[in-house]
Design a protein around this motif. Structure first.
Motif, short mmCIF file in Angstrom:
data_model
loop_
_atom_site.label_atom_id
_atom_site.label_comp_id
_atom_site.label_asym_id
_atom_site.label_seq_id
_atom_site.Cartn_x
_atom_site.Cartn_y
_atom_site.Cartn_z
N ILE A 28 45.35 56.74 35.18
CA ILE A 28 45.61 55.57 34.35
C ILE A 28 44.29 54.99 33.87
N TYR A 29 44.16 54.88 32.57
CA TYR A 29 43.01 54.23 31.96
C TYR A 29 43.50 52.91 31.37
N THR A 30 43.00 51.80 31.86
CA THR A 30 43.47 50.50 31.40
C THR A 30 42.52 49.92 30.35
N ARG A 31 43.12 49.31 29.36
CA ARG A 31 42.34 48.64 28.31
C ARG A 31 41.93 47.25 28.79
N LYS A 32 40.71 46.86 28.49
CA LYS A 32 40.24 45.53 28.83
C LYS A 32 40.81 44.52 27.86
N ILE A 33 41.36 43.44 28.41
CA ILE A 33 42.00 42.44 27.56
C ILE A 33 41.74 41.05 28.13
N GLY A 34 41.61 40.08 27.26
CA GLY A 34 41.48 38.69 27.67
C GLY A 34 42.68 37.90 27.19
N GLY A 35 42.76 36.66 27.64
CA GLY A 35 43.88 35.84 27.21
C GLY A 35 44.26 34.82 28.26
N PHE A 36 45.37 34.16 28.03
CA PHE A 36 45.82 33.06 28.89
C PHE A 36 46.04 33.52 30.32
N PHE A 37 46.78 34.59 30.51
CA PHE A 37 47.11 35.03 31.87
C PHE A 37 45.92 35.70 32.56
N ALA A 38 45.05 36.32 31.78
CA ALA A 38 43.82 36.86 32.36
C ALA A 38 42.95 35.73 32.90
N ASN A 39 42.91 34.60 32.20
CA ASN A 39 42.14 33.45 32.67
C ASN A 39 42.76 32.84 33.92
N ILE A 40 44.09 32.75 33.94
CA ILE A 40 44.75 32.22 35.14
C ILE A 40 44.43 33.09 36.35
N ARG A 41 44.45 34.40 36.15
CA ARG A 41 44.15 35.30 37.26
C ARG A 41 42.71 35.10 37.75
N ARG A 42 41.82 34.83 36.82
CA ARG A 42 40.43 34.58 37.21
C ARG A 42 40.32 33.31 38.04
N TYR A 43 41.06 32.27 37.63
CA TYR A 43 40.98 30.99 38.33
C TYR A 43 41.71 31.00 39.67
N THR A 44 42.63 31.93 39.86
CA THR A 44 43.31 32.05 41.16
C THR A 44 42.64 33.08 42.05
N GLY A 45 42.19 34.19 41.46
CA GLY A 45 41.59 35.26 42.26
C GLY A 45 40.23 34.92 42.81
N LEU A 46 39.38 34.33 41.98
CA LEU A 46 38.01 34.04 42.42
C LEU A 46 37.98 33.05 43.60
N PRO A 47 38.75 31.96 43.58
CA PRO A 47 38.74 31.08 44.77
C PRO A 47 39.24 31.78 46.02
N LEU A 48 40.24 32.67 45.89
CA LEU A 48 40.73 33.40 47.06
C LEU A 48 39.66 34.33 47.62
N ILE A 49 38.96 35.03 46.73
CA ILE A 49 37.87 35.91 47.18
C ILE A 49 36.77 35.09 47.84
N ALA A 50 36.42 33.96 47.22
CA ALA A 50 35.36 33.10 47.77
C ALA A 50 35.75 32.58 49.15
N ALA A 51 37.00 32.15 49.31
CA ALA A 51 37.45 31.65 50.61
C ALA A 51 37.40 32.75 51.66
N PHE A 52 37.85 33.95 51.29
CA PHE A 52 37.82 35.09 52.22
C PHE A 52 36.39 35.38 52.67
N LEU A 53 35.43 35.31 51.76
CA LEU A 53 34.05 35.65 52.09
C LEU A 53 33.33 34.54 52.85
N ILE A 54 33.68 33.28 52.59
CA ILE A 54 32.92 32.16 53.14
C ILE A 54 33.43 31.69 54.50
N LEU A 55 34.74 31.73 54.72
CA LEU A 55 35.32 31.14 55.93
C LEU A 55 34.69 31.63 57.24
N PRO A 56 34.39 32.93 57.41
CA PRO A 56 33.78 33.35 58.69
C PRO A 56 32.39 32.76 58.92
N TRP A 57 31.72 32.30 57.86
CA TRP A 57 30.37 31.77 57.99
C TRP A 57 30.36 30.27 58.26
#
Length: 479
Positions: A28-57
């Protein structure tokens, strides 16, 4: 009957399609795309990743903010410490999470899968790395078709190196929830042994093994398996259809508006030609991380990520057409133009979740930070007669589950005037299980039954509100 090539074959009566259900027929080769839902995913995914990485410290009360200490059987979550005795609370949390997921699914479909599931978040992170090194979809296809060259080698090597780095950070952080992360970091710094002169790691072998294990699994899962997990391994994809109804919001294609699909000339009156708004550009398929065509109707593989919505809307913008040919909507909205949000199933799930959260909060707020076990000594006789008194001997275990030390008094009460003898309160450190013999006596002439119930209460001297109780039996001679 089977067909290793996975191609269609025709039977004399009907057409049969043979599909390999364990792997994709093509990469599967996926095309890069931006838009409303891509931005929502960024705003939900990045905080979750940050919390996962920071909490043990993070450090709270001299320990990691979230730390599952398996050797001592203590589970620290922010300012609270849980013990094996609190297993029922964990079961409650899982049940509440399940019903909350059901409620969200009834309303909004698989938004968990599309926006917050770690499988999706890490997969899209790996896809972004692939786009950075190898370019967008067409460039990736062209690169894979080229013979091996220096450019192809460094691009592939760069992509996989970053994939492995992300996988190692993920595995290392995950183990940091079970082993002190700072010690783990120092343990992974190569050091020379003073006696043997051998360079190695000081981290315990189990910590190294599990870190490397989860590194490999992350690399395999997000880098190679990807959509296979969503299609064939995730149980949620199988039972989510039970919770769907005609008013559930999901990513859907408006067939009435889009068909008949096909290309058209610029500024032509395509409607007179019998065409719909869909120009059959296949962008909705090219951006899909699970490689499905949303125009074929609702499918269990769809994770409702909304990428096809962003792709289609970008095409509609270029053509000057109305947006939302593909959108988050419901079957009723497509058919009638209306969606019924408040319905019996939603109300039932919501009330259940509210009731469970309320009960859980009450139990958690009234949870006592001390536990007590009262055990009759195995080697002792059922009872002893000492002059005018009858004695029973127990072993009492006081589990201080608080974060500070306490001294505990022991009280007994029951149908008869029981008394505690020769017990001296001792300071029990935070997290310590203190074991002490307990001698309980009662006057012989006051005991009227061979066996009677007795309540043992442990009370903190520093805070009398901290108590724990356990019921046991007092045994006397037969009357």
């Amino acid at each position: 009957m089977s067909d290793t090539n996975g191609k269609d074959k025709k039977n004399t009566d009907s057409e049969i399609r043979y599909v390999n259900v364990y792997e994709s027929e093509a990469k599967i080769y996926t095309r890069k795309i931006g838009g409303f839902f891509a931005n929502i995913r960024r705003y939900t995914g990045l905080p979750l990743i940050a919390a996962f990485l920071i909490l043990p410290w993070l450090v709270i009360d001299g320990r990691p903010a979230v730390f599952f200490d398996l050797p001592t059987r203590q589970f620290h979550i922010l300012w609270m410490t849980f013990w094996p005795q609190d297993f029922m609370l964990l079961a409650w949390v899982l049940i509440i999470a399940a019903f909350l997921l059901f409620t969200v699914t009834v309303l909004f479909g698989r938004v968990w899968c599309g926006f917050t599931c770690p499988q999706t978040v890490w997969t899209l992170m790996y896809i972004a790395v692939g786009h950075f090194f190898e370019g967008d979809r067409n460039k990736q296809i062209k690169l894979d078709q080229q013979p091996w060259s220096f450019e192809k080698i460094w691009r592939k090597a760069g992509k996989h190196s970053v994939w492995l780095l992300i996988a190692f950070v993920t595995g290392f952080t995950f183990i940091g929830y079970f082993y002190p992360v700072r010690e783990l970091l120092i343990g992974f710094v190569p050091m020379r042994d003073a006696e043997t002169g051998i360079i190695g790691f000081s981290a315990p072998a189990p910590a190294i093994f599990w870190t490397l294990f989860f590194t490999g699994m992350t690399y395999l899962n997000a880098g190679w398996l990807r959509e296979q997990v969503c299609k064939y391994m995730c149980p949620y994809a199988r039972f989510q259809s039970v919770m769907y109804d005609k008013d559930t919001l999901a990513v859907l294609y408006n067939e009435k508006r889009g068909e008949k699909r096909g290309p058209r000339k610029n500024n032509s009156d395509y409607k007179k030609e019998g065409l719909g708004d869909c120009i059959d550009c296949s962008w909705c398929v090219q951006v899909c991380p699970v490689d499905i065509d949303i125009r074929d109707g609702a499918q269990y593989e769809c994770i409702n990520c909304g990428l096809c919505v962003d792709a289609c809307n970008s095409v509609m913008d270029k053509l000057g057409y109305e947006k939302n040919l593909i959108s988050f909507t419901s079957e009723d909205a497509i058919e009638t133009g209306h969606t019924k949000v408040v319905r019996l199933r939603v109300v039932a799930y919501a009330l259940t979740v509210v009731a469970m959260i309320s009960a859980f909060t009450y139990v958690l707020a009234n949870r006592s930070p001390v536990g007590v076990d009262v055990i009759r000594d195995r080697g002792a006789r059922l009872y002893r007669v000492r002059g005018p008194e009858i004695q029973n001997v127990y072993t009492i275990k006081i589990n201080n589950m608080d974060n500070v030390a306490h001294s505990y008094d022991v009280e007994v009460e029951g149908k008869y005037p029981f008394e505690v003898r020769k017990y001296r309160p001792m300071q029990v450190e935070a997290g310590e299980v203190f074991t002490v013999p307990l001698r309980v006596v009662v006057a012989k002439n006051a005991l009227k039954s061979e066996k009677s119930k007795m309540m043992v209460t442990v009370r903190s001297r520093e805070n009398p509100e901290i108590t724990a109780q356990e019921e046991t039996n007092f045994i006397g001679p037969a009357k």
